[in-house]
Each structure stands twice: as structure tokens, then as C-alpha cells.
Design an enzyme around this catalytic site. Structure first.
Site, PDB file in Angstrom:
ATOM      1  N   GLN B 103       0.854  -1.193   0.000  1.00 14.85           N
ATOM      2  CA  GLN B 103       0.000   0.000   0.000  1.00 14.85           C
ATOM      3  C   GLN B 103       0.889   1.242   0.000  1.00 14.85           C
ATOM      4  O   GLN B 103       0.935   1.963  -0.984  1.00 14.85           O
ATOM      5  CB  GLN B 103      -0.936   0.047   1.202  1.00 14.85           C
ATOM      6  N   ILE B 129      -6.055  -0.972  -0.935  1.00 10.57           N
ATOM      7  CA  ILE B 129      -6.584   0.386  -0.934  1.00 10.57           C
ATOM      8  C   ILE B 129      -7.611   0.512   0.203  1.00 10.57           C
ATOM      9  O   ILE B 129      -8.525  -0.302   0.314  1.00 10.57           O
ATOM     10  CB  ILE B 129      -7.144   0.758  -2.333  1.00 10.57           C
ATOM     11  N   ASP B 130      -7.362   1.479   1.078  1.00 10.65           N
ATOM     12  CA  ASP B 130      -8.238   1.675   2.232  1.00 10.65           C
ATOM     13  C   ASP B 130      -9.117   2.889   1.976  1.00 10.65           C
ATOM     14  O   ASP B 130      -8.621   3.950   1.603  1.00 10.65           O
ATOM     15  CB  ASP B 130      -7.399   1.910   3.498  1.00 10.65           C
ATOM     16  N   ILE B 131     -10.405   2.728   2.177  1.00 14.54           N
ATOM     17  CA  ILE B 131     -11.343   3.826   1.949  1.00 14.54           C
ATOM     18  C   ILE B 131     -12.026   4.194   3.259  1.00 14.54           C
ATOM     19  O   ILE B 131     -12.526   3.312   3.967  1.00 14.54           O
ATOM     20  CB  ILE B 131     -12.412   3.430   0.904  1.00 14.54           C
TER      21      ILE B 131
END
Lengths: 231, 256
Positions: B103, B129-131
């Protein structure tokens, strides 16, 4: 395990407290070929788990005496062929497989390298099997993804010492964007289905190849490795 | 046909297994090796192990520990945490890791994804991918190692990472993490329809039907941490995993 005679000049290996001639590979040992590609440790782990003697080697002397060979492989076709050529092991490998008919199991890229060539690259393959490696060409509107990644079930197409129990349902872990297409139906050992039916494994005499990763397929992989070790 | 995957996700901190809530307050759960052994015995589809502080404090992956974990896994192992170079990746693959999850390394430059994919194949590169929702309720990309929002537009970023050669996306809904209250199905649907590569989704699994719902909106795989590590309202530590029969039912529900 004591060797016959060996001169002081020969390199001896100390194994379990006995000196052994490095040119003699025990009958039961599976030789995992190290040519720079593939998850050798994982294969060794599984063979250790099932109690199958094995060694990882890039030594031509050891390969020359191998009784069973595993050809691993992860990555791109041309990179694999290039590494094999550069390793200097190809002539011995061909001799072992094509003339001495030593049982050899190709895994994933290893299986693909055994074919005549691949759409992924430009170099010719080993040509041990009348087959070609081609890309998954999914229809534009397909919801399926490439690579084919995950667990899938397989169907046995012919009897084989690698799958002694023909009744059992089997699934294995696949991860690949290219697959093998055998020209002779009789060479196909396993089918699997991903958008279309394709060859998941072949067996042509002493040459065997599996598209999936038995070393990462729990009991199903262990069963296959066990049957290979008992050939 | 290809089965959808159900993947336990283990978080490491200081060599211990931890569990977070909304990516905060890591609570010690136990020794990772015990959990890994149990998951292996339960024949889980795959395992993801993430070192949540490696990138934060810029430390090398703990290769000795990871090699130990890999030796217990007869299913694919994905490792993430602190991977920024080809050499680190090479070392990880050589000790038995099948896939690498990056990441911070990717946020620092798409070229890392491209290099890894060229060297080792796309199938071994997972980009996470962190949302997270900001105070206005907008879904923003979150750089978890720095604990702050990233300026990139996540839809554009998805396109870039797919083009660069990522083999899979690992999507985390930060606000759902550890809550076991259901997944963000709209987000999953939005991400899945933007890419052609498989998407592993995480964040919020609290029941088997949560997993089934995620499959129905197109997730190729569902990862869960709290759901497989805690039991009951008091969150007692108990390692669980659905039986193969239960997973078959979840998958059949998806009509694939």
C-alpha cells in the site's frame, strides 16, 4: 548409505553421520530442480509433511542421478526458459526425461515450459509434450477475471498412478493467466472449467504436468504428491 | 467452476496477533503461529498476514517469522507490511510467500507495482486500498501507515494500479473494520465494476450472510479478521472458519 569407493578428491556429503557419494541419489529421493524460478520451499514443505525424501538442487551431478524430478515455476514463460538455459542443466534434464524416462512433474509454469511454446513469450519451450500454452481469451462482456485465481475442481480424464482413487472429488489452487492446450486428447489427465473447459494436467508416459499448485492445495495436493512419490 | 474465496486476515504488531477497530486500538489476541496452524488445519482457502506497523516505523519485514508462518501453510499466503523494494519481495517469495500486498510502497510511486509485476508476475502483486469517510461523509483514500487521507481520487488510482500490473485489489472499508456490523456493499460494487482484476474485500464481516452479500455484488474473495478471531458479544478469542459445506452454500447462493 555408506558409499562404495570414493577418492579423496571427490566431494563427499555428510548425511546423517554417514559419508555418501554425491553422485548417488537415493531411489526414493525427489529432486526439486532449482533453476531460479518457483516456490521451492513450499514444495519441500509439503514433501516433508508427507514424509517423502527430497532435495532442492541446481547441481548437475545430482540432477544426473535423479530418480524423480519436480520442475517448479512461477512467473513468465520466456524468463523461465532463459533461466533453464542459463543454468546449464538443460542437456542433463533432456537426457533424464527423454532418454532415461525419469518421472518428471511440472508445476504451474513448470508444466507450461514442457510445451512447445507459449503465447506469453517468443522462446520455444522444452517440447516434451505436443501442446501449446495459450492465453485466456474471455469474451468482452465476461464477468470473469484473468488470472484464473483460486480453488477450482478438476475432472479426471483417464486412469493414472497419480490419482489412484478415481472417485474422489478434488479441488486445487490455481493462479495463472495462460493455460496448456494438448493436441492429443489422450495426453490430457485432468480437465477444469473456467469460462471454458481446459486442460488442467497432462500425463504422457513419464512426463506429467499440473497447472495448479499441489503444494498449496491442502490434502488434495498432499494426495497427489504422495502418489507421485510412490511411482 | 472457480470458487469464491473466504480468507482470514491476520494483523501483526510486535510479533503478536492483534485486532483493530476502524484501524485503531490494536488489541493483542495471541501468538500468530497458533492461529496460522489452526487455520491451516481448517484448510482455509488462503491467508493474508499484514504487519500493521512495518511501514509506519519503516522496518524490514521479519523474514524469520514469516518463513515460519509460511512453513505452516499448505494454502497460499499473502504477506503485506513494509514492502518497498524488489529485493524485499524476492526474499519474501523465496521463503514461501505466494503474494505480496503493498500500500504505502505503491502510494509512493506506481513504478513499484510495475517492477514487481514484471519481475514476479501480476498474480503475485496485491495492491491494498483503504477507503474511509471524511467528516463530510465523502469516501476518501486513506493512507493507513500515515493515518491520514491521501489526496488521490480513488477511482483514478484504481485505474492506475490496474494498468501498472496489479494482480488483485485488496479493498478495506476502514470505518467497518472490526465492527462486525456488515460490509459496505455499495463501495464494493463501485470498486468491482471499475476493474477487471479480482477484488478481495474486507471490513465489517459479522456473519456468513455478510460474506454471501459481498459475493453477490461481485467480490472475488472476502477477507475477515474479527469474525474469525472473536466469538460472542464479549469478543472472546476463538479461532473459527466456516466448514466447507457452509462455504459451498454461500457460493451456491451467488449463482456463478
Amino acid at each position: 548409505m555408506l558409499s562404495g569407493s570414493f577418492s579423496g578428491n571427490e566431494q563427499a556429503q555428510r548425511v546423517y553421520g554417514f559419508w555418501v557419494d554425491p553422485k548417488i541419489v537415493e531411489e526414493r529421493v525427489i529432486t526439486i530442480l532449482d533453476y531460479g524460478m518457483g516456490n521451492l520451499g513450499s514444495i519441500r514443505n509439503m514433501l516433508n509433511k508427507i514424509g517423502a525424501d527430497n532435495e532442492i538442487t541446481a547441481d548437475p551431478l545430482r540432477l544426473k542421478q535423479a530418480k524423480k524430478i519436480i520442475l517448479p515455476g512461477v512467473g513468465a514463460f520466456d524468463a523461465g526458459m532463459r533461466r533453464l538455459r542459463e543454468s546449464g542443466l538443460l542437456p542433463i534434464l533432456n537426457e533424464q526425461v527423454l532418454h532415461k524416462k525419469i518421472p518428471v512433474l511440472g508445476i504451474c509454469l513448470g508444466m507450461q515450459l514442457m510445451t512447445e511454446g507459449s503465447e506469453e513469450g517468443t522462446l520455444p519451450g522444452l517440447g516434451w509434450v505436443e501442446a501449446h500454452t495459450v492465453r485466456f481469451n474471455l469474451p468482452v462482456d465476461s464477468k470473469l477475471k484473468v488470472p484464473h485465481m483460486g480453488w477450482n475442481s478438476v475432472k479426471l480424464c483417464k486412469t493414472s498412478p497419480l490419482f489412484k482413487d478415481s472417485e474422489v472429488e478434488r479441488k486445487f489452487y490455481f493462479v495463472h493467466s495462460y493455460f496448456v492446450r494438448c493436441r492429443n486428447k489422450d495426453d490430457v489427465l485432468l480437465h477444469t472449467e473456467y469460462c471454458y473447459c481446459f486442460d488442467a494436467a497432462f500425463e504422457v508416459g513419464n512426463v506429467m504436468g499440473v497447472q495448479f499448485h499441489p503444494e498449496k492445495s491442502h490434502r488434495y495436493g498432499m494426495s497427489l504428491m504422495k502418489d507421485f512419490s510412490e511411482l | 467452476m472457480l470458487r469464491r474465496r473466504v480468507i482470514p486476515c491476520l494483523l501483526l504488531k510486535d510479533g503478536g496477533l492483534v485486532k483493530t477497530r476502524k484501524f485503531s486500538n490494536p488489541m493483542y489476541v495471541g501468538d500468530p503461529i497458533n492461529a496460522i496452524r489452526i487455520f491451516n488445519e481448517k484448510e482455509v482457502d488462503e491467508l493474508v498476514v499484514l504487519d500493521i506497523e512495518a511501514s509506519k516505523i519503516r522496518k524490514e519485514p521479519d523474514y524469520a517469522l514469516i518463513e515460519q508462518y509460511a512453513s505452516e501453510c499448505f494454502m497460499p499466503l499473502c504477506y503485506g507490511g513494509g514492502v518497498r523494494t524488489i529485493d524485499q519481495a524476492r526474499c519474501l517469495f523465496s521463503i514461501g510467500v505466494e503474494k505480496i500486498c503493498i500500500q504505502t510502497g505503491a502510494l509512493g510511486g506506481i513504478s513499484l507495482i510495475r517492477s514487481l509485476a514484471e519481475q514476479f508476475g501480476s498474480q503475485s502483486v496485491v495492491v491494498s486500498i483503504d477507503i474511509k469517510n471524511d467528516w463530510l461523509g465523502r469516501q476518501r483514500m486513506y493512507a493507513s501507515s500515515m493515518a491520514k487521507y491521501h489526496s488521490s481520487n480513488w477511482q483514478e488510482y484504481l485505474e492506475q494500479i490496474e494498468c501498472a500490473g496489479a494482480g488483485e485489489i485488496f479493498l478495506n472499508a476502514v470505518d467497518r473494520d472490526g465492527e462486525m456490523n456488515g460490509m459496505d456493499l455499495e463501495l464494493i460494487r463501485d470498486v468491482v465494476c471499475k476493474v477487471k482484476i479480482p477484488v478481495i474485500v474486507a471490513g465489517g464481516v459479522g456473519s456468513l450472510s455478510d460474506i454471501s452479500s459481498a459475493f453477490k455484488v461481485g467480490a472475488s474473495a472476502v477477507a475477515a479478521g474479527a469474525f474469525f478471531v472473536y466469538h460472542g458479544t464479549h469478543r472472546a478469542v476463538l479461532i473459527t472458519y466456516p466448514t466447507h459445506g457452509e462455504i459451498n452454500t454461500l457460493i451456491e447462493d451467488t449463482h456463478d
